[in-house]
Design a protein around this motif. Structure first.
Motif, PDB file in Angstrom:
ATOM      1  N   PHE A   6      48.958   4.058  56.787  1.00  0.00           N
ATOM      2  CA  PHE A   6      48.846   3.214  55.612  1.00  0.00           C
ATOM      3  C   PHE A   6      48.577   4.106  54.406  1.00  0.00           C
ATOM      4  O   PHE A   6      48.362   5.309  54.542  1.00  0.00           O
ATOM      5  N   THR A   7      48.607   3.540  53.219  1.00  0.00           N
ATOM      6  CA  THR A   7      48.472   4.342  52.015  1.00  0.00           C
ATOM      7  C   THR A   7      47.196   5.183  52.030  1.00  0.00           C
ATOM      8  O   THR A   7      46.131   4.697  52.429  1.00  0.00           O
ATOM      9  N   HIS A   8      47.336   6.418  51.613  1.00  0.00           N
ATOM     10  CA  HIS A   8      46.255   7.394  51.489  1.00  0.00           C
ATOM     11  C   HIS A   8      45.747   7.827  52.871  1.00  0.00           C
ATOM     12  O   HIS A   8      46.519   8.408  53.622  1.00  0.00           O
ATOM     13  N   SER A   9      44.513   7.524  53.229  1.00  0.00           N
ATOM     14  CA  SER A   9      43.931   8.100  54.450  1.00  0.00           C
ATOM     15  C   SER A   9      43.730   7.092  55.581  1.00  0.00           C
ATOM     16  O   SER A   9      43.083   7.410  56.572  1.00  0.00           O
ATOM     17  N   CYS A  10      44.266   5.913  55.437  1.00  0.00           N
ATOM     18  CA  CYS A  10      44.070   4.875  56.454  1.00  0.00           C
ATOM     19  C   CYS A  10      45.150   4.967  57.537  1.00  0.00           C
ATOM     20  O   CYS A  10      46.338   5.061  57.234  1.00  0.00           O
ATOM     21  N   VAL A  11      44.715   4.950  58.789  1.00  0.00           N
ATOM     22  CA  VAL A  11      45.647   4.892  59.918  1.00  0.00           C
ATOM     23  C   VAL A  11      45.170   3.849  60.921  1.00  0.00           C
ATOM     24  O   VAL A  11      43.975   3.556  61.021  1.00  0.00           O
ATOM     25  N   ARG A  12      46.125   3.320  61.649  1.00  0.00           N
ATOM     26  CA  ARG A  12      45.867   2.328  62.700  1.00  0.00           C
ATOM     27  C   ARG A  12      46.429   2.886  64.002  1.00  0.00           C
ATOM     28  O   ARG A  12      47.580   3.355  64.035  1.00  0.00           O
ATOM     29  N   LEU A  22      41.060   3.590  61.158  1.00  0.00           N
ATOM     30  CA  LEU A  22      40.255   4.586  60.467  1.00  0.00           C
ATOM     31  C   LEU A  22      40.474   4.524  58.961  1.00  0.00           C
ATOM     32  O   LEU A  22      41.605   4.425  58.485  1.00  0.00           O
ATOM     33  N   ASP A  23      39.397   4.555  58.215  1.00  0.00           N
ATOM     34  CA  ASP A  23      39.360   4.765  56.764  1.00  0.00           C
ATOM     35  C   ASP A  23      40.227   3.828  55.919  1.00  0.00           C
ATOM     36  O   ASP A  23      41.082   4.283  55.138  1.00  0.00           O
ATOM     37  N   PRO A  24      40.004   2.516  56.007  1.00  0.00           N
ATOM     38  CA  PRO A  24      40.701   1.598  55.097  1.00  0.00           C
ATOM     39  C   PRO A  24      40.032   1.603  53.721  1.00  0.00           C
ATOM     40  O   PRO A  24      38.973   1.017  53.512  1.00  0.00           O
ATOM     41  N   GLY A  25      40.642   2.289  52.773  1.00  0.00           N
ATOM     42  CA  GLY A  25      40.040   2.459  51.449  1.00  0.00           C
ATOM     43  C   GLY A  25      40.719   1.657  50.370  1.00  0.00           C
ATOM     44  O   GLY A  25      41.608   0.839  50.622  1.00  0.00           O
ATOM     45  N   ALA A  45      31.645   7.560  52.877  1.00  0.00           N
ATOM     46  CA  ALA A  45      31.422   6.385  52.035  1.00  0.00           C
ATOM     47  C   ALA A  45      32.265   6.332  50.768  1.00  0.00           C
ATOM     48  O   ALA A  45      32.180   5.343  50.035  1.00  0.00           O
ATOM     49  N   HIS A  46      33.044   7.332  50.452  1.00  0.00           N
ATOM     50  CA  HIS A  46      33.850   7.274  49.235  1.00  0.00           C
ATOM     51  C   HIS A  46      34.826   6.100  49.294  1.00  0.00           C
ATOM     52  O   HIS A  46      35.418   5.821  50.332  1.00  0.00           O
ATOM     53  N   PRO A  47      35.015   5.407  48.170  1.00  0.00           N
ATOM     54  CA  PRO A  47      35.800   4.162  48.188  1.00  0.00           C
ATOM     55  C   PRO A  47      37.261   4.327  48.599  1.00  0.00           C
ATOM     56  O   PRO A  47      37.860   3.367  49.078  1.00  0.00           O
ATOM     57  N   ASP A  48      37.844   5.516  48.420  1.00  0.00           N
ATOM     58  CA  ASP A  48      39.229   5.671  48.858  1.00  0.00           C
ATOM     59  C   ASP A  48      39.337   5.771  50.383  1.00  0.00           C
ATOM     60  O   ASP A  48      40.449   5.774  50.926  1.00  0.00           O
ATOM     61  N   HIS A  49      38.186   5.797  51.065  1.00  0.00           N
ATOM     62  CA  HIS A  49      38.152   5.782  52.528  1.00  0.00           C
ATOM     63  C   HIS A  49      37.459   4.534  53.070  1.00  0.00           C
ATOM     64  O   HIS A  49      37.682   4.160  54.223  1.00  0.00           O
TER      65      HIS A  49
END
Length: 216
Positions: A6-12, A22-25, A45-49
């Protein structure tokens, strides 16, 4: 095992009817990524993650999702969605999540600037296969990674460090994450270098668009 970017650092990751995210930001398709999820892992905890507003709203309506994250994230989820089972994690741990085996590494976010305090960051290795480092370039020790997720662009990184990370891990294949801030020109520059250097050390780098899936 199916991996969807998914966009940026999110994966399923899906395996045997179980789903781990992981990491839905804030740059990610949070609700789509989390649909039907059994487990949610957050590196920091950064919002893009970790999009606290959207993720916590989803968890409040889906308390069956089990959450594993550093303390700064875990505490937010406990407050916003008290019915959700939340486990605080640090580096150097190993545990089972249903049919997934998880190991953690690191513990600290990459340095942005000496005057900006670092925060906790936990890297996750799933099934001795998929390695998501979050915002760090920690090389997992004592094992051979099969699938590496590479943060290819960030305020805290430079291309030399990214290349050294790829050639140090020496995974069989690598895919991009942390690329939500660059356009096609930036992708071309970063990915051509990573592809060339990775090949010298046995890692095949492959571009993966948001919304696309691969078997790993």
């Amino acid at each position: 095992m199916k991996l969807t970017k998914f966009t940026h650092s999110c994966v399923r990751i899906e395996k045997d009817d179980r789903v781990l995210v992981l990491d839905p930001g804030t740059f990610s398709e949070v609700e789509t990524a989390l649909e039907g999820a059994d487990f949610l892992l957050v590196t920091h905890a950064h919002p893009d993650h970790f999009d606290a507003e959207r993720v916590n709203a989803y968890l409040a309506e889906h308390p069956e999702v089990k959450v594993y994250a550093p303390a700064a994230v875990a505490d937010q989820v406990r407050e916003a969605a008290p019915s959700v089972e939340v486990t605080t994690v640090e580096g150097e741990e190993a545990f089972s999540l249903g049919n997934f085996e998880v190991k953690t590494f690191g513990g600290q976010h990459a340095l942005i600037h000496p005057l900006i305090k670092t925060i906790d960051n936990v890297a996750f290795l799933i099934d001795e296969n998929v390695y998501h480092p979050g915002d760090s370039l920690v090389v997992p020790h004592g094992l051979k990674v099969k699938t590496l997720l590479v943060p290819i662009h960030a305020p805290w990184s430079k291309i030399q460090e990214t290349i050294d990370f790829v050639i140090s891990v020496r995974a069989k294949v690598a895919f991009p994450i942390h690329n939500g801030l660059i356009n096609s020109n930036g992708h071309g520059i970063m990915e051509s270098q990573i592809t060339d250097f990775g090949a010298k050390y046995g890692t095949e780098y492959k571009h993966l668009e948001s919304g696309k899936s691969v078997e790993v």
